[in-house]
Design a protein around this motif. Structure first.
Motif, PDB file in Angstrom:
ATOM      1  N   LEU A 151       8.944  -0.467  -7.042  1.00 25.87           N
ATOM      2  CA  LEU A 151       7.526  -0.144  -7.251  1.00 25.87           C
ATOM      3  C   LEU A 151       7.110  -0.795  -8.566  1.00 25.87           C
ATOM      4  CD1 LEU A 151       7.308   3.640  -6.255  1.00 25.87           C
ATOM      5  CD2 LEU A 151       6.430   1.666  -4.979  1.00 25.87           C
ATOM      6  N   ASN A 159      -0.475   2.171 -12.541  1.00 26.49           N
ATOM      7  CA  ASN A 159      -1.084   1.594 -11.343  1.00 26.49           C
ATOM      8  C   ASN A 159      -2.600   1.590 -11.501  1.00 26.49           C
ATOM      9  OD1 ASN A 159      -2.522   1.873  -8.672  1.00 26.49           O
ATOM     10  ND2 ASN A 159      -0.477   1.347  -7.955  1.00 26.49           N
ATOM     11  N   ALA A 189       7.710  -6.764  -5.289  1.00 27.23           N
ATOM     12  CA  ALA A 189       6.950  -5.514  -5.465  1.00 27.23           C
ATOM     13  C   ALA A 189       5.505  -5.818  -5.853  1.00 27.23           C
ATOM     14  CB  ALA A 189       7.607  -4.649  -6.532  1.00 27.23           C
ATOM     15  N   TYR A 229       7.998  -0.032   1.053  1.00 21.93           N
ATOM     16  CA  TYR A 229       7.202   0.031  -0.188  1.00 21.93           C
ATOM     17  C   TYR A 229       6.090   1.080  -0.032  1.00 21.93           C
ATOM     18  CZ  TYR A 229       3.873  -1.543  -3.827  1.00 21.93           C
ATOM     19  OH  TYR A 229       3.000  -1.610  -4.894  1.00 21.93           O
ATOM     20  N   HIS A 286       5.425   4.263  -2.225  1.00 22.81           N
ATOM     21  CA  HIS A 286       4.122   4.250  -2.902  1.00 22.81           C
ATOM     22  C   HIS A 286       3.421   5.595  -2.722  1.00 22.81           C
ATOM     23  CE1 HIS A 286      -0.272   3.357  -2.869  1.00 22.81           C
ATOM     24  NE2 HIS A 286      -0.016   2.377  -3.707  1.00 22.81           N
TER      25      HIS A 286
END
Ligand SMILES: Nc1ncnc2c1ncn2[C@@H]1O[C@H](COP(=O)(O)OP(=O)(O)O)[C@@H](O)[C@H]1O
Ligand SMILES: O=C(CO)[C@@H](O)[C@@H](O)COP(=O)(O)O
Length: 582
Positions: free
Chosen positions: A405, A411, A443, A548, A552
């Motif tokens: 990640l 983020n 990623a 992913y 996530h």
């Protein structure tokens, strides 16, 4: 007025007319001299900021000079405004000298200067624009310095702004995908108020660095429509209301009226004329047009001649910004924002982003590679990035058995949470540095695919991915992005994308073109579909992307708040070690 006494910028022969673009990045400023009629780049100069990014201690101010620097808490990132002026005094003259030596240019043919900046990067100033850190009484106060875009210490303030906006049903929050970022003007401003009241009270203007530098050049403070719209929550002619601000903190009620509100300038318009002082710094003719300020990401779209709906421009460097125009207004969950005329006039400008990209690869190179790799890279005359990339390129997709990640710097899109952190799943005793490096490259591509899918599924389809920025040089990374997103990937045909974009805005501000879209057609350039997706690769990546996405949502959407808890534990432990002031 030109030095020759002429008023009209375009009295210069259009075939000879020149402009200067200056790109203020995270660590340095770059200037380029550009020919107006075809966008040819004739000379460039660069200047690294002497104080770089201050993220653990203040390296400026009397305490630092006395060898006792003030410590900064985690997630802080500050800069020194005088470093930006140094760029005008060094990089611009260097670019002019290079253009003179290589192309014999005449500096009197320069008709305008344009600038772009990282954002949201904020300077607290007095009424005349003096940064508060330049006042002796505040020179050791962290809050008096520039809060760089990646100052992420205002997450709790952003969380309060977001919660209150939803509670009160504020319409503007939808223009920001439902969440505003800790990087922005209001979150950083609220942190300033609540943590250093004296500095807050002494501040007359809370100025985007993009506008502060234009103020230094042209002598006038004009807020650019781009940062005002995205980072300053200025939508349909209004900021968040006094009631809203008072509900956050009664002392914050006057934030807009007292510190933020100011004349707005449209992108490509002139903000002023080069002052005598700035002419002396730069070596440029006094009186030339100074374009309204702008953001590094947004100026790059015209530099790549990619301003039509569907063309998503990813400016990939320390971080990645994604900018794209659309004909219509849509709500895209987790986007940074949508602003009318935010990139070019007449279209809705959308922005999204990843706060860490090259920064993550750089962190791994600095912290995760054994000396033998560093030596092997040096023996081959390669950087460690290039060496790891070469080794990683030999692998089959998925061969490393890893999934990562890309949240080492939090983020930005689509989760808008800077309390998130990075992770690599699948490491074994056989895992090698090139495995982890490749997983980190992938990623970031999965992060971009998540953003592309959010746009496409919200009625803003992405049809072409146009890459600009320093990471262009990594061909493996580019092919991974094409494969992961299944999009044709075009590349900007300039090493100085943002500076060229600023030069385009300077040309428009000086009257050489009617608007940025027209100027982009003559001055912007890209290689169309330089990389195309390989279907077999895309299918293999689909399987990894599914993993992913699971991770996530698990770590990013509340199923497991471990990343938040770890950051809280870290803050407490650090405060214990450094004492209450840390
Ligand atoms: N060959 C490479 N492959 C991948 N990343 C790289 C490579 N070389 C440098 N980087 C990363 O690129 C970033 C710098 O990108 P650049 O576009 O020059 O900077 P900025 O975003 O500040 O304008 C750094 O974070 C560095 O770690
Ligand atoms: O966020 C923005 C623009 O909105 C950028 O200025 C910021 O991510 C910094 O960009 P760089 O990685 O320095 O190119």
């Amino acid at each position: 007025m030109r030095p020759d006494g002429q008023d009209d910028d375009m009295t210069v022969d259009p075939q000879r007319a020149l402009v200067v673009g200056v790109d203020y990045g995270t660590l340095s400023g770059r200037a380029v001299v550009v020919r107006v009629h075809d966008g040819a780049e004739l000379g460039s100069g660069v200047h690294a900021y002497p104080h770089a990014v201050m993220d653990s201690q203040l390296t400026a101010g009397p305490a630092a000079e006395a060898g006792e620097p003030v410590a900064l808490a985690p997630e802080w990132a500050l800069q020194v405004p005088a470093d930006y002026v140094d760029v005008l005094k060094t990089a611009v003259p260097a670019a002019l000298a290079a253009a003179q030596a290589e192309h014999g240019i005449d500096v009197n043919d320069v008709i305008g200067i344009g600038t772009d900046f990282t954002a949201c990067t904020m300077v607290p100033t007095t009424a005349d624009g003096t940064p508060l850190c330049e006042l002796p009484e505040f020179a050791d106060r962290p809050h008096a310095y520039v809060k760089l875009w990646k100052h992420h210490a205002a997450q709790s303030h952003a969380d309060r702004i977001n919660a209150l906006a939803h509670e009160r049903g504020e319409a503007w929050i939808n223009r920001y995908g439902g969440l505003i970022s800790s990087e922005w003007e209001f979150a950083k401003g609220l942190q300033l108020l609540e943590e250093d009241r004296e500095v807050y009270d002494a501040m007359d203007h809370w100025v985007e660095a993009a506008d502060w530098i234009v103020w230094q050049l042209g002598g006038r403070y004009v807020r650019n429509a781009c940062t005002a719209g995205y980072k300053g929550i200025y939508q349909d002619g209004e900021y968040p209301s006094t009631d809203f601000l008072a509900a956050l903190n009664p002392e914050f009620a006057g934030f807009v009226a007292d510190k933020v509100e100011h004349e707005i300038g449209q992108l490509g318009a002139p903000a002023g004329r080069l002052t005598a002082e700035a002419a002396a710094w730069t070596g440029l003719p006094k009186g030339i047009a100074v374009a309204v300020g702008n953001v590094d990401a947004h100026v790059t779209a015209p530099a790549a001649n990619a301003v039509e709906p569907g063309q998503m421009v990813a400016i990939m460097g320390t971080s990645t910004c994604h900018v794209m125009n659309g004909d219509e207004l849509h709500q895209v969950p987790g986007m940074c924002g949508v602003v009318d005329g935010g990139i070019v006039e007449g279209l809705w400008g959308y922005e999204a982003g990843q706060s860490g990209v090259g920064d993550i690869f750089g962190w791994f190179v600095d912290n995760g590679v054994p000396p033998a790799y560093v030596t092997a890279a040096a023996e081959r005359g390669l950087s460690v990035h290039q060496y790891l990339t070469e080794l990683a390129a030999e692998q089959q997709i998925g061969e490393h058995g890893l999934i990562a990640l890309d949240w080492h710097s939090g983020n930005r899109s689509v989760l808008v949470d800077h309390e998130l952190s990075g992770i690599v799943v699948g490491q074994t005793l056989a895992t090698k540095p090139e495995d982890t490096y490749r997983a980190l490259l992938e990623a970031t591509a999965f992060g971009t695919r998540t953003i592309v899918e959010a746009f496409t599924s919200s009625g803003v389809p992405v049809t072409e991915l146009v890459v600009a920025g320093g990471l262009l040089k990594n061909a493996l990374l580019m092919q991974i992005y094409a494969d992961v997103t299944r999009l044709p990937l075009s590349t900007i045909a300039s090493d100085q994308g943002p500076a060229l974009g600023s030069a385009i805005h300077a040309a428009v501000a000086a009257g050489a073109y009617p608007d940025v879209r027209t100027a982009a057609k003559s001055m912007g350039k890209r290689t169309v579909a330089a990389y195309t997706p390989i279907e077999e690769n895309s299918q293999r990546y689909d399987a990894l992307f599914a993993e992913y996405s699971t991770l996530h949502d698990y770590f990013g959407r509340g199923a497991n708040e471990v990343m938040h808890r770890l950051k809280a534990i870290r803050r407490e432990a650090r405060a214990d070690r450094l004492g209450a002031d840390a």
